[in-house]
Design a protein around this motif. Structure first.
Motif, short mmCIF file in Angstrom:
data_model
loop_
_atom_site.label_atom_id
_atom_site.label_comp_id
_atom_site.label_asym_id
_atom_site.label_seq_id
_atom_site.Cartn_x
_atom_site.Cartn_y
_atom_site.Cartn_z
N LEU A 40 13.59 44.63 32.49
CA LEU A 40 14.57 45.57 31.96
C LEU A 40 15.77 45.59 32.89
N LEU A 41 16.92 45.27 32.35
CA LEU A 41 18.12 45.16 33.18
C LEU A 41 18.82 46.51 33.27
N ALA A 42 18.96 47.00 34.49
CA ALA A 42 19.55 48.33 34.68
C ALA A 42 20.64 48.29 35.73
N GLY A 43 21.37 47.19 35.78
CA GLY A 43 22.50 47.09 36.70
C GLY A 43 23.80 47.39 35.97
N GLY A 44 24.88 46.90 36.52
CA GLY A 44 26.20 47.12 35.91
C GLY A 44 26.87 48.35 36.51
N THR A 45 28.17 48.36 36.40
CA THR A 45 28.94 49.45 37.02
C THR A 45 29.23 50.60 36.06
N GLY A 46 29.09 50.36 34.76
CA GLY A 46 29.40 51.41 33.80
C GLY A 46 30.87 51.79 33.79
N SER A 47 31.73 50.81 34.07
CA SER A 47 33.16 51.12 34.23
C SER A 47 33.78 51.70 32.96
N ARG A 48 33.26 51.31 31.81
CA ARG A 48 33.85 51.81 30.55
C ARG A 48 33.40 53.23 30.25
N ARG A 57 33.46 55.59 32.72
CA ARG A 57 34.03 56.49 33.72
C ARG A 57 34.81 57.59 33.03
N PRO A 58 34.84 58.80 33.57
CA PRO A 58 34.35 59.21 34.88
C PRO A 58 32.87 59.59 34.90
N ILE A 59 32.22 59.59 33.74
CA ILE A 59 30.82 60.03 33.70
C ILE A 59 29.98 59.21 34.68
N THR A 60 30.27 57.92 34.78
CA THR A 60 29.44 57.05 35.61
C THR A 60 29.90 56.99 37.07
N HIS A 61 30.90 57.80 37.44
CA HIS A 61 31.22 57.89 38.87
C HIS A 61 30.04 58.47 39.64
N THR A 62 29.25 59.27 38.98
CA THR A 62 28.19 59.98 39.69
C THR A 62 26.78 59.59 39.24
N GLY A 63 26.66 58.57 38.44
CA GLY A 63 25.31 58.16 38.03
C GLY A 63 25.36 56.92 37.17
N PRO A 64 24.23 56.24 37.06
CA PRO A 64 24.20 55.00 36.28
C PRO A 64 24.25 55.27 34.78
N PRO A 88 32.05 55.63 25.79
CA PRO A 88 31.76 57.00 25.36
C PRO A 88 31.54 57.12 23.86
N GLU A 89 32.35 56.43 23.08
CA GLU A 89 32.19 56.52 21.63
C GLU A 89 30.85 55.91 21.17
N ASP A 90 30.36 54.96 21.96
CA ASP A 90 29.04 54.39 21.63
C ASP A 90 27.92 55.38 21.90
N ILE A 91 28.06 56.14 23.00
CA ILE A 91 27.05 57.17 23.29
C ILE A 91 27.03 58.18 22.15
N LEU A 92 28.22 58.59 21.70
CA LEU A 92 28.28 59.57 20.61
C LEU A 92 27.70 58.99 19.32
N HIS A 93 28.00 57.72 19.07
CA HIS A 93 27.48 57.09 17.85
C HIS A 93 25.95 56.96 17.93
N ALA A 94 25.47 56.50 19.09
CA ALA A 94 24.01 56.38 19.25
C ALA A 94 23.35 57.75 19.10
N ASN A 95 23.99 58.76 19.64
CA ASN A 95 23.46 60.12 19.53
C ASN A 95 23.34 60.54 18.05
N ARG A 96 24.35 60.20 17.27
CA ARG A 96 24.30 60.51 15.83
C ARG A 96 23.16 59.76 15.16
N LEU A 97 23.05 58.47 15.49
CA LEU A 97 22.03 57.64 14.85
C LEU A 97 20.63 58.15 15.16
N GLY A 120 38.66 64.54 36.77
CA GLY A 120 38.32 63.42 37.63
C GLY A 120 39.04 62.15 37.24
N GLU A 121 38.98 61.19 38.15
CA GLU A 121 39.58 59.88 37.91
C GLU A 121 39.00 59.26 36.65
N ASN A 122 39.85 58.57 35.89
CA ASN A 122 39.46 57.87 34.66
C ASN A 122 39.04 58.81 33.53
#
Lengths: 357, 59
Positions: free
Chosen positions: A5-13, A15-22, A225-234, A350-352
């Motif tokens: 299970l791949l759990a890397g990546g910076t989560g740059s898209r 941000r800022p939510i991912t400034h403080t967590g994966p 962010p829009e993907d999180i919202l879409h997944a949440n709806r689904l 916050g930034e971003n």
């Protein structure tokens, strides 16, 4: 068979939510994205899982998943460090996988239907790899597979100008052990990464059959962010009502609502499902919580109007302005400036960040 | 490209050589593991290969 299970990546898209967590721990319907993948692996009979960690969020992911026993799996952590590509991540898991086959699953993906059929199809034949595909409307933006009548892959092409099909690779793969020797022979691509599509292409060219499985139902990459919202709806579309918390007399609860223990909907509040409200949260009187909203643990929403939104948790929302289509990070306060002078909005952003006022 | 890893003898966490080389001496990244991991824990041949191809392991 094992799971990687791949759990890397910076989560740059994100941000800022991912400034403080994966990004993999962001909640969809009040469950971290990564847990959906673990459940899919477990439901396919795969309980030995290697979680590949990058440079960001290592401690948070380990702290959350632990040894995996509370999820019914056994987790080994694999620290990839630099993001040197999916094939590098797979190769880092070689010792963990041993002589087994394995499923590699991108930890920010969510699938409606799970991976049992993919695994069954792969195990039914003598394949070098099996790849999950889904029909997409914009094949020029994806890695695309061409398949024959038996569903075997005949070619892979990355973001083609002239797509041979509309079947995109969605980031879930089954591999035979042969892939490790293939990866050893790969060179980094122009972007300095060992590409998993190159590994599959090499398997193909060295005579291995590549199985494919077209995923029915939705698939979501939760990278923005829009993907999180879409997944949440689904996900919320399919929840069942469960009222373990307290609904006070005088509260109006309509539709399917998951109300966790120690969560409260106070008298005078209106909640229209599908909605998920996590433990310890309170929906105050004169509050409207509309469809496709997930309210994380230990939030207070009072006198607000909120819909199609994800509150990650530990936040307070008391503004009487309508909050829609929003992703709100942990430990956030959204209050009212109505009684403050001079008139105007007051922001500590916050930034971003991305606000529409 | 050869991918080199080392497994923490105390907790079983697998660590890529690029991570070991970047730190040379590091606390095991496994949560609550107190083991100390070193680039020198890799066998000499693996270390030599890594150093000779160091640019491949950087992004």
């Amino acid at each position: 068979m094992k799971g990687v299970l791949l759990a890397g990546g910076t989560g740059s898209r994100l941000r800022p939510i991912t400034h403080t967590g994966p990004k993999q721990l962001l909640p969809v319907a009040n469950k971290p994205v990564l847990e959906y993948a673990i459940e899919d692996l477990r439901d396919a009979g795969i309980t030995e899982i290697g979680v590949v960690l990058g440079n960001k969020g290592r401690e948070a992911i380990q702290d959350h998943l632990g040894d995996g026993s509370h999820l019914g799996v056994d987790i080994t952590y694999i620290v990839q460090g630099n993001p040197l590509g999916l094939a590098h991540a797979a190769a880092c898991a070689r010792e963990f996988v041993g002589d087994d086959d394995f499923v590699m699953y991108l930890g920010d993906n969510i699938l409606k239907q799970g991976i049992e059929e993919l695994v069954e199809s792969f195990e039914a034949g003598d394949f070098g790899a099996g790849i999950a595909l889904q029909e997409v409307e914009n094949p020029r933006e994806f890695g695309i597979a061409d398949t024959n009548a038996d569903g075997e892959v005949t070619a892979l092409v990355e973001k083609p100008d002239d797509p041979p099909s509309n079947l995109a690779l969605i980031g879930i793969y089954a591999f035979s052990n042969a892939v490790f020797d293939v990866i050893e022979e790969l060179e980094p691509s122009w972007r300095g990464e060992l590409e998993i599509t190159d590994a599959i292409q090499e398997l193909l060219e060295s005579g291995h059959a590549i199985d494919s499985h077209v995923v029915e139902g939705w698939w979501k990459d939760t990278g923005r962010p829009e993907d999180i919202l879409h997944a949440n709806r689904l996900v919320l579309k399919d929840i069942e009502s469960e009222h373990a918390g307290t609904i006070e007399a005088g509260a109006e609860v309509v539709g399917r609502v998951e109300l966790a223990p120690e969560a409260t909907i106070e008298s005078g509040a209106v909640v229209r499902g599908p909605v998920s409200i996590a433990e310890g949260s309170t929906i105050g009187s004169e509050t409207y919580v509309g469809p496709y909203t997930s309210i994380g643990p230990d939030c207070v929403v009072d006198g607000a109007h909120i819909e199609n939104t994800v509150l990650v948790g530990e936040s307070t929302v008391t503004s009487d302005g309508k909050i829609v289509d929003s992703l709100v990070g942990r430990n956030t306060t959204i209050g009212s400036a109505a009684d403050e002078l001079p008139d105007g909005r007051r922001l500590i952003v916050g930034e971003n960040s991305n606000l529409k006022l | 490209m050869r991918v080199i890893t080392h497994t923490c003898p105390a907790c079983g966490t697998v660590v890529a050589a690029n991570e070991l080389e970047a730190n040379r001496v590091m606390k095991c990244p496994g949560l609550e593991c107190e083991a100390v991991l070193r680039f020198d824990d890799l066998d000499p041949e693996a270390r030599e290969h890594f150093v000779e191809h160091r640019e491949q392991y950087q992004i």
